[in-house]
Design a protein around this motif. Structure first.
Motif, PDB file in Angstrom:
ATOM      1  N   PHE A 157      83.830   2.858 -12.936  1.00 58.92           N
ATOM      2  CA  PHE A 157      85.045   3.320 -12.277  1.00 58.92           C
ATOM      3  C   PHE A 157      86.153   3.587 -13.297  1.00 58.92           C
ATOM      4  CE2 PHE A 157      88.969   2.658  -9.718  1.00 58.92           C
ATOM      5  CZ  PHE A 157      88.772   3.699  -8.826  1.00 58.92           C
ATOM      6  N   SER A 514      80.903  10.552  -7.038  1.00 60.54           N
ATOM      7  CA  SER A 514      81.929   9.876  -6.253  1.00 60.54           C
ATOM      8  C   SER A 514      82.391   8.638  -7.012  1.00 60.54           C
ATOM      9  CB  SER A 514      81.351   9.479  -4.895  1.00 60.54           C
ATOM     10  OG  SER A 514      80.316   8.518  -5.070  1.00 60.54           O
ATOM     11  N   THR A 516      82.024   5.654  -6.285  1.00 63.61           N
ATOM     12  CA  THR A 516      81.057   4.560  -6.191  1.00 63.61           C
ATOM     13  C   THR A 516      79.783   4.818  -6.979  1.00 63.61           C
ATOM     14  OG1 THR A 516      80.187   5.544  -4.141  1.00 63.61           O
ATOM     15  CG2 THR A 516      81.884   3.848  -3.925  1.00 63.61           C
ATOM     16  N   SER A 517      79.597   6.034  -7.455  1.00 60.75           N
ATOM     17  CA  SER A 517      78.444   6.326  -8.312  1.00 60.75           C
ATOM     18  C   SER A 517      78.879   6.222  -9.766  1.00 60.75           C
ATOM     19  CB  SER A 517      77.871   7.709  -7.997  1.00 60.75           C
ATOM     20  OG  SER A 517      78.881   8.697  -8.069  1.00 60.75           O
ATOM     21  N   ALA A 561      73.512   5.685  -8.759  1.00 64.29           N
ATOM     22  CA  ALA A 561      74.278   5.031  -7.697  1.00 64.29           C
ATOM     23  C   ALA A 561      73.421   3.933  -7.093  1.00 64.29           C
ATOM     24  CB  ALA A 561      74.690   6.042  -6.625  1.00 64.29           C
ATOM     25  N   TYR A 562      74.089   2.959  -6.502  1.00 66.10           N
ATOM     26  CA  TYR A 562      73.402   1.924  -5.728  1.00 66.10           C
ATOM     27  C   TYR A 562      73.555   2.251  -4.254  1.00 66.10           C
ATOM     28  CZ  TYR A 562      73.266  -0.782 -10.056  1.00 66.10           C
ATOM     29  OH  TYR A 562      73.026  -1.199 -11.335  1.00 66.10           O
ATOM     30  N   TYR A 563      72.508   1.935  -3.499  1.00 61.78           N
ATOM     31  CA  TYR A 563      72.552   2.155  -2.057  1.00 61.78           C
ATOM     32  C   TYR A 563      71.805   1.013  -1.398  1.00 61.78           C
ATOM     33  CZ  TYR A 563      72.182   4.494   2.477  1.00 61.78           C
ATOM     34  OH  TYR A 563      72.273   4.816   3.819  1.00 61.78           O
ATOM     35  N   ALA A 602      73.772  -3.312  -6.289  1.00 59.88           N
ATOM     36  CA  ALA A 602      75.215  -3.097  -6.380  1.00 59.88           C
ATOM     37  C   ALA A 602      75.963  -4.426  -6.421  1.00 59.88           C
ATOM     38  CB  ALA A 602      75.682  -2.262  -5.186  1.00 59.88           C
ATOM     39  N   ALA A 606      78.455  -5.457  -9.388  1.00 60.70           N
ATOM     40  CA  ALA A 606      79.868  -5.706  -9.104  1.00 60.70           C
ATOM     41  C   ALA A 606      80.282  -7.111  -9.522  1.00 60.70           C
ATOM     42  CB  ALA A 606      80.135  -5.497  -7.614  1.00 60.70           C
TER      43      ALA A 606
END
Length: 873
Positions: A157, A514, A516-517, A561-563, A602, A606
């Motif tokens: 980020f 985005s 978040t990615s 990205a996490y999903y 994720a 985080a």
């Protein structure tokens, strides 16, 4: 009482000679240090990291020689000096910083070594009673730059904000000027601005007893710095450039202008010359426990260690490692090199990708709607041609009408390549449910909506906010090479790489992401060349030139990205996974699937970032609020460097613990002994022709960039092409054992290159004679008659023990027999020597537009001969 002291002293307001000299040394030191930080951050133009690295080393040596009196230093080391310990510590820090700078491989360590070096210089001069007051300032500023660079590299980020702020400001400038402008941080010079800004902020915090006038001066300096940046952006927007990389080449000019507020604020810098407050006389341990600097250093160590460590969440050995490829509705083919297809039609596209993955222990499947039609698409119509490599020998072809939950159960990674027909809503739901339960999705695409892939791919990727642009990401290098235009962010996929060449990136689309990615590979000095929908004949590519409004700099090439409990990885280009690239990108492919196969989520990511930031904020608050800070500031660069050195050393072990060791019909083409061939694809001196022919014969060639006994032991054949770095006795002994165990070594060398190969040749009583034979056979007329015979480029005869050696190619002239290809059996394997350094290069075997049938057939014959007794085909 604390006494503020200005940076420069004068007599009656008039600077004397000593003061002017001191001021000159200070300015040169500050300018060179800021220049070093910008060079190591790759802010000043297009050049390889090694070039910037070398320039940096010489600049730092200049700073050292300018500030440190060597004769006086040596004299103080050899006599009684009350500050001898401090002097020794300073010199040790200088040596450690230089060693770290020279021998480490990562930019984070390079930049972190700068404050360590400056602190060492500061301590050394203080011990000699010649302390320069600006060095403490430079140590703090460079330490701040190191921390900011670390955060940008490791916190997605933070980099996203960094990129978006540059794009937003440049877009606003474009609105004001009426000319569209979209510049990433590398192209806009934001990195240069940040380093100058960190220096000014450091001056502000370190200046003693700031007055209202000082505050006004700092405000003016910061405002001036931003004014210079805005003016520079306006200049870039209004100027017209002949070449797309001219904008980056103006950055040194911007750096010089940024020095105006930097040197202006330096005049306001006042330091406290009194000794720091000491702790009450108690036990040593109690002093340490009450010292705020110690606790701040501990928290800094924890912060950087947590932030830069790769969490080992790999799948357990009992987990099934299965890769499923979606083989329908895609742009591309699944064919592989085979006899009957030569030159530009020989290499195929994706057929070897599943095969190479099997060498890493993965099980592979391809799902299609019509199995019979799929198999016919990857086979030649001529059934009389012997096929040595069959895709179905390595992977399972599954026929299905649609993607189902049952089909994806047990899959480690689901791969979608160049999708040109959208999945149904039901299939998309199945795929994203699979990812959310812990599966991994790999999506690769290409530039400018070629084949209609942009819509289907972007529709599928909507849940993670990653999308393909209608563009082609192009390096700003005049030769369209990515080597000097790419930046790899700190990630488990990128850290194992030893060279940018291992990416094998071509021309693909750039990606939008985005918040978040996260980006992984960035085209730092690259152009987002907008596509042209009228250019259907050339895949809708643009004009390959920079046009105002196109994004310049920091385009995203690979993103993730996490999903849910799973992860997604997206490539804007397919080149890294295509047949011609796999021998060169093998390590990159390996690290890609290793990361996709691990179980990091994720949540763990985080938590890692959050805990690290808490430790870092705690360190800053404790240091700022603590009453006692009696330890030298050098402690913090030491802690930072030690932490980064520790994690960068341990991380490869954490990654390798999740990596399956390679196996299969592997041929290693050595590049660790200075071999004389080019890494570029399909040039006269490349080895792509050799690679294609090895693949035709059911071998999987891999480039060996670093000599590794473990990797060599896992291979069937090891190829050396005109090595220029000599074999060591240990290497010769190992290669002999390798051959005794059934391995084969192919060595191509001529007389002019033989010195490096002599240790290996002498171990088998083989030598290269100093008789230049040149092209063999020598033909001046029509070559057609000889095209089915072997052809040599620059041949030299080999000296052998004829009763112990097999000669595979020789000729007799004037009663002399000349041997050009010989084989020495050794145990179950042996050594094949070719007396021509250029025999295995593209110009002699096979290139895009030409090939020599005789050499293709002869190489096939030799490979058939090189079979261990227990492994005959």
């Amino acid at each position: 009482m604390k006494t503020p002291v200005p940076l420069y002293e004068s007599m009656n307001g008039i600077p004397n000679t000593r003061t002017l000299l001191s001021a000159t040394i200070t300015c040169v030191t500050v300018i060179c240090t800021l220049l070093v930080l910008n060079l190591l951050s790759a802010n000043l133009g297009i050049a390889s990291a090694s070039v910037f690295h070398l320039i940096t080393i010489f600049l730092l040596l200049g700073i050292l020689l300018l500030n440190l009196p060597l004769e006086h230093t040596v004299r103080n080391l050899t006599k009684k000096n009350p500050h001898l310990v401090k002097l020794v510590i300073g010199i040790v820090l200088l040596l450690c910083a230089f060693l770290l700078l020279i021998f480490s491989k990562t930019q984070m360590l390079w930049i972190s070594s700068i404050p360590l070096l400056i602190c060492g210089l500061d301590l050394s001069l203080e011990a000699l009673d010649q302390r320069r007051k600006e060095l403490r300032l430079l140590a703090v500023a460079s330490f701040g730059c190191g921390l900011v660079y670390l955060l940008l590299e490791t916190i997605p980020f933070a980099w996203y904000l960094y990129q978006q702020s540059s794009l937003l400001v440049s877009h606003a400038i474009g609105i004001v000027t009426g000319t569209p402008l979209a510049l990433g941080p590398t192209a806009s010079g934001l990195g240069i601005l940040f380093i100058s800004l960190i220096f000014i902020i450091s001056v502000f915090f370190l200046t003693f007893r700031k007055t209202r006038k000082d505050l006004v001066w700092y405000g003016i300096s910061i405002a001036g710095l931003f004014f210079i940046w805005f003016f520079y952006l306006i200049l870039l927007d209004l100027m017209s450039f002949e070449s797309k990389n001219d904008t980056i080449s103006l950055h040194p000019l911007f750096f010089l202008f940024c020095l105006i507020p930097v040197l202006g604020i330096l005049l306001r810098y006042r330091v406290n010359e009194t000794s720091p407050q000491v702790l009450p006389q108690k036990s040593h341990m109690k002093q340490l426990l009450k010292n705020g600097a110690v606790w701040a250093a501990v928290l800094l160590f924890l912060s950087t260690t947590v932030l830069t460590s790769f969490v080992n969440t790999g799948a357990s050995s009992g987990d099934q490692q299965k890769i499923i490829f979606y083989g329908d509705h895609m742009l591309g083919t699944w064919d592989a090199p085979e006899y009957g297809k030569y030159g530009k039609d020989a290499v195929g596209m994706f057929g070897l990708w599943p095969v190479y993955l099997t060498t890493l222990g993965y099980e592979t499947e391809i799902i299609v709607q019509n199995r019979t039609q799929f198999l016919s698409s990857i086979q030649l119509p001529d059934q009389n041609i012997t096929r040595y490599l069959n895709l179905t020998d390595y992977t399972t072809i599954i026929e299905t009408e649609k993607i189902t939950k049952t089909m994806l159960d047990g899959a480690t990674v689901f791969v979608v390549s160049n999708l040109n027909v959208s999945f149904s809503k039901e299939e998309q739901a199945v795929i994203w449910e699979y990812v959310s339960r812990g599966g991994s999705l790999l999506v690769i695409g290409d530039h400018t909506n070629v084949g209609g892939i942009q819509g289907p791919l972007n529709e599928m990727l909507t849940p993670v906010g990653i999308s393909f642009r209608f563009d082609a990401a192009l390096p700003l290098d005049d030769n369209f090479k990515w080597l000097t235009c790419t930046h790899l962010l700190y990630h488990p996929i990128t850290t194992p790489l030893t060279s940018f060449d291992e990416l094998q990136y071509g021309v693909g689309a750039s990606l939008d992401v985005s918040p978040t990615s996260f980006p992984i590979v960035i085209g730092s000095s690259a152009l987002s060349d907008s596509g042209n929908r009228t250019n259907g004949d050339i895949a809708y590519l643009g004009d390959y030139e920079y046009n105002k409004g196109e994004q310049l700099g920091d385009v995203i090439l690979v993103a993730g990205a996490y999903y849910g409990s799973g992860k997604v990885l997206v490539f804007g280009d397919t080149s890294s996974f295509q047949n011609p690239a796999l021998p060169f990108s093998y390590l990159f492919v390996q690290s890609t699937f290793t990361w996709l196969a691990n179980k990091q989520t994720a949540t763990t990511s985080a938590l890692q970032i959050g805990i690290s930031l808490l430790f870092l904020i705690g360190a800053a608050l404790i240091y700022r609020l603590s009453k006692y800070k009696t330890i030298s500031f050098a402690l913090f660069p030491i802690v930072l460097c030690f932490s980064l050195l520790m994690t960068t050393s341990l991380n490869p072990l954490l990654i390798s613990s999740n990596t399956i060791q390679m196996n299969g019909n592997i041929v290693l083409v050595d590049a660790s002994h200075g071999e004389r061939f080019a890494l570029e694809s399909f040039t006269d001196t490349s080895v792509n022709g050799l690679i294609v022919n090895l693949q035709r014969n059911n071998y999987l060639p891999i480039l060996l960039r670093q000599y590794s006994e473990e990797k060599i032991s896992a291979s069937k054949i090891l190829v050396f092409i005109a090595p220029t770095s000599s074999f060591t006795p240990v290497e010769v002994m190992f290669l002999q054992q390798y051959m005794r165990n059934g391995g084969f070594v192919i060595l191509a060398t001529g007389y002019e290159d033989k010195d490096a190969s002599l240790p290996l040749l002498q171990a088998f009583d083989v030598d290269v004679r100093p008789t230049p034979l040149g092209p063999v056979p020598y033909v001046e007329g029509n070559l057609t008659f000889y095209q089915n015979e072997p052809r040599f480029v620059d041949s030299w005869p080999l000296s052998i023990q004829e009763n112990q050696t097999t000669s595979y190619y020789n000729f007799t002239w004037d009663n002399y027999t000349f041997h050009l290809v010989v084989f020495e059996k050794h145990g179950a394997g042996g050594l094949l020597v070719i007396g021509d350094s250029q025999y295995l290069l593209d110009k002699n075997i096979e290139s895009i537009y030409d090939y020599w049938p005789g050499n293709i057939l002869f190489l096939k014959y030799l490979l058939n001969e090189l079979q261990p007794m227990e492994d005959v085909r």
